[in-house]
Design a protein around this motif. Structure first.
Motif, short mmCIF file in Angstrom:
data_model
loop_
_atom_site.label_atom_id
_atom_site.label_comp_id
_atom_site.label_asym_id
_atom_site.label_seq_id
_atom_site.Cartn_x
_atom_site.Cartn_y
_atom_site.Cartn_z
N LYS A 265 0.83 -1.20 0.00
CA LYS A 265 0.00 0.00 0.00
C LYS A 265 0.87 1.25 0.00
O LYS A 265 0.55 2.25 -0.65
CB LYS A 265 -0.93 0.00 1.23
CG LYS A 265 -2.02 -1.04 1.20
CD LYS A 265 -3.01 -0.76 0.08
CE LYS A 265 -4.17 -1.74 0.13
NZ LYS A 265 -5.14 -1.51 -0.98
N GLY A 266 1.98 1.18 0.74
CA GLY A 266 2.91 2.31 0.77
C GLY A 266 3.48 2.59 -0.60
O GLY A 266 3.61 3.75 -1.01
N TYR A 267 3.82 1.54 -1.35
CA TYR A 267 4.36 1.74 -2.69
C TYR A 267 3.31 2.27 -3.66
O TYR A 267 3.65 2.94 -4.64
CB TYR A 267 4.98 0.45 -3.21
CG TYR A 267 6.44 0.33 -2.84
CD1 TYR A 267 7.40 1.15 -3.43
CD2 TYR A 267 6.86 -0.57 -1.87
CE1 TYR A 267 8.74 1.07 -3.08
CE2 TYR A 267 8.20 -0.66 -1.51
CZ TYR A 267 9.13 0.17 -2.11
OH TYR A 267 10.45 0.10 -1.75
N ASN A 268 2.04 1.97 -3.40
CA ASN A 268 0.99 2.59 -4.22
C ASN A 268 1.00 4.10 -4.04
O ASN A 268 0.84 4.87 -4.99
CB ASN A 268 -0.39 2.02 -3.84
CG ASN A 268 -0.58 0.60 -4.31
OD1 ASN A 268 0.09 0.14 -5.23
ND2 ASN A 268 -1.49 -0.12 -3.68
N ALA A 269 1.20 4.55 -2.80
CA ALA A 269 1.31 5.99 -2.53
C ALA A 269 2.57 6.57 -3.15
O ALA A 269 2.57 7.69 -3.67
CB ALA A 269 1.30 6.24 -1.01
N VAL A 270 3.66 5.79 -3.12
CA VAL A 270 4.92 6.23 -3.74
C VAL A 270 4.70 6.46 -5.23
O VAL A 270 5.13 7.49 -5.78
CB VAL A 270 6.03 5.18 -3.52
CG1 VAL A 270 7.22 5.45 -4.44
CG2 VAL A 270 6.49 5.19 -2.06
N LYS A 271 4.04 5.53 -5.89
CA LYS A 271 3.81 5.65 -7.33
C LYS A 271 2.93 6.86 -7.65
O LYS A 271 3.16 7.55 -8.65
CB LYS A 271 3.20 4.35 -7.87
CG LYS A 271 4.20 3.20 -7.88
CD LYS A 271 3.67 1.97 -8.58
CE LYS A 271 2.67 1.22 -7.75
NZ LYS A 271 2.27 -0.07 -8.38
N VAL B 218 8.87 17.48 -4.60
CA VAL B 218 9.40 16.49 -3.67
C VAL B 218 8.57 15.23 -3.81
O VAL B 218 7.38 15.22 -3.47
CB VAL B 218 9.38 16.99 -2.21
CG1 VAL B 218 9.96 15.91 -1.29
CG2 VAL B 218 10.15 18.29 -2.07
N ALA B 219 9.16 14.16 -4.32
CA ALA B 219 8.48 12.89 -4.51
C ALA B 219 9.01 11.87 -3.53
O ALA B 219 10.23 11.71 -3.39
CB ALA B 219 8.66 12.39 -5.94
N ILE B 220 8.11 11.17 -2.83
CA ILE B 220 8.56 10.12 -1.91
C ILE B 220 8.95 8.88 -2.73
O ILE B 220 8.37 8.62 -3.78
CB ILE B 220 7.48 9.76 -0.88
CG1 ILE B 220 6.18 9.30 -1.55
CG2 ILE B 220 7.22 10.92 0.04
CD1 ILE B 220 5.13 8.81 -0.58
N THR B 221 9.93 8.15 -2.24
CA THR B 221 10.45 7.00 -2.99
C THR B 221 10.40 5.69 -2.21
O THR B 221 10.76 4.65 -2.74
CB THR B 221 11.89 7.25 -3.43
OG1 THR B 221 12.71 7.45 -2.27
CG2 THR B 221 11.99 8.48 -4.33
N ASN B 222 9.98 5.72 -0.94
CA ASN B 222 9.87 4.47 -0.19
C ASN B 222 8.58 4.48 0.62
O ASN B 222 7.99 5.54 0.87
CB ASN B 222 11.10 4.28 0.72
CG ASN B 222 11.15 5.27 1.87
OD1 ASN B 222 10.65 6.38 1.76
ND2 ASN B 222 11.74 4.87 2.98
N PRO B 223 8.10 3.31 1.05
CA PRO B 223 6.78 3.23 1.70
C PRO B 223 6.71 3.88 3.07
O PRO B 223 5.62 4.04 3.61
CB PRO B 223 6.52 1.71 1.79
CG PRO B 223 7.87 1.09 1.72
CD PRO B 223 8.69 1.97 0.84
N THR C 58 13.27 10.73 -0.47
CA THR C 58 12.61 11.55 -1.49
C THR C 58 13.56 11.88 -2.63
O THR C 58 14.78 11.78 -2.50
CB THR C 58 12.10 12.88 -0.89
OG1 THR C 58 13.20 13.61 -0.36
CG2 THR C 58 11.07 12.63 0.21
N ILE C 59 12.96 12.29 -3.74
CA ILE C 59 13.70 12.90 -4.85
C ILE C 59 13.17 14.32 -4.98
O ILE C 59 11.96 14.55 -5.01
CB ILE C 59 13.48 12.14 -6.17
CG1 ILE C 59 14.15 10.77 -6.11
CG2 ILE C 59 14.05 12.94 -7.35
CD1 ILE C 59 13.91 9.94 -7.36
#
Length: 276
Positions: free
Chosen positions: A59-65, A146-151, A156-157
């Motif tokens: 679910k965390g990676y869905n938010a990351v995407k 600012v994009a998150i990259t982990n759950p 961030t990037i």
């Protein structure tokens, strides 16, 4: 073998086996209905706990995407705007070079100045519309991507803000800049050249940021797919195996019912001892 009217050991044994078969059959039917061999903690507490942790990561990676998708779109808008501004500056340089010709008559220079000013104003229009989801990284504000990259949202990037407004650090000529004299036109050639170099440098920076975001987006897809497969390996039922178990247990249940029926009839033999 002892004969007793109080206790029927055979019937009790048959009933015990039948109950176990019925329980196993219910378990198999649940697995077939849910597609899961472990659907709750009571099935296997340790594996269920691991699977739940992986589901949380998924679910965390869905938010990351989603975060990466928004960021990629914002960069794409900025790149499109920056590219258009670069094109405008090239046209503006052409007008300035033409207007810097000392042999040009004033009427022609005024026409060139009018075209130059229209192109100049178009830059502002582009900047004002270079926004996605409320974020504009080309205006005079301070927005950054600012994009998150982990759950866990701990990595961030970041893509920095780039000011491309008129009179700003990259495009130094102002909203009132013109080329209606030979002197102004000659000076403007150099100014536009510098602005063009700066804008192209900004495009390089944005392009690198966009590439990083897209690479992370692909990686996030791979990670999410791997986690999903891992969860399936832990908790998914083997439907072919469960189908075979179902048929076996159904037969076993029918035989168990017959065995219990036979065992229940055994006490009738006691009547024979009394001539019944």
């Amino acid at each position: 073998m002892s004969f007793s009217v109080n206790t029927n050991a055979s019937a009790l044994s048959a009933l015990l086996n039948l109950n176990k078969t019925t329980t196993d059959l219910e378990t198999v039917q649940t697995r077939i209905n849910t597609g899961l061999k472990i659907s709750s903690a009571k099935d296997n507490a340790a594996i269920f706990s691991i699977a739940q942790g992986l589901r949380a990561d998924l679910k965390g990676y869905n938010a990351v995407k989603q975060s990466l998708d928004r960021s990629i779109s914002t960069v794409d808008i900025a790149l499109a705007a920056g590219g258009s501004i670069s094109d405008l500056l090239i046209e503006m340089k052409e007008k300035a070079v033409a207007a810097a010709d000392s042999g040009l008559d004033q009427t022609s220079r005024d026409a060139l100045a009018e075209d130059f000013e229209a192109l100049r104003d178009q830059i502002t229009t582009i900047i004002n519309n270079a926004e996605f989801n409320g974020t504009n990284i080309l205006d005079s504000g301070a927005d950054v991507i600012v994009a998150i990259t982990n759950p866990d949202a701990t990595q961030t990037i970041t893509v920095d803000h780039q000011n491309l407004t008129l009179g700003g650090p990259n495009i130094t000529f102002t909203a009132g800049a013109t080329i209606n004299t030979q002197t102004l036109a000659a000076a403007m050639v150099s100014t536009v050249d510098t602005a063009l170099d700066n804008v192209n440098s900004v495009l390089t920076s944005l392009g690198a940021g966009g590439k990083s975001l897209e690479a992370q987006r692909v990686f996030s897809d791979k990670i999410a797919d791997t986690i999903e497969v891992g969860i399936g390996n832990l908790v998914d039922a083997d439907m072919a195996k469960e189908s075979a178990n179902l048929q076996s247990l159904q037969v076993k249940q029918q035989l168990g019912v017959q065995a219990l029926s036979i065992a229940n009839q055994a006490p009738q033999a006691i009547l024979n001892l009394f001539g019944g």
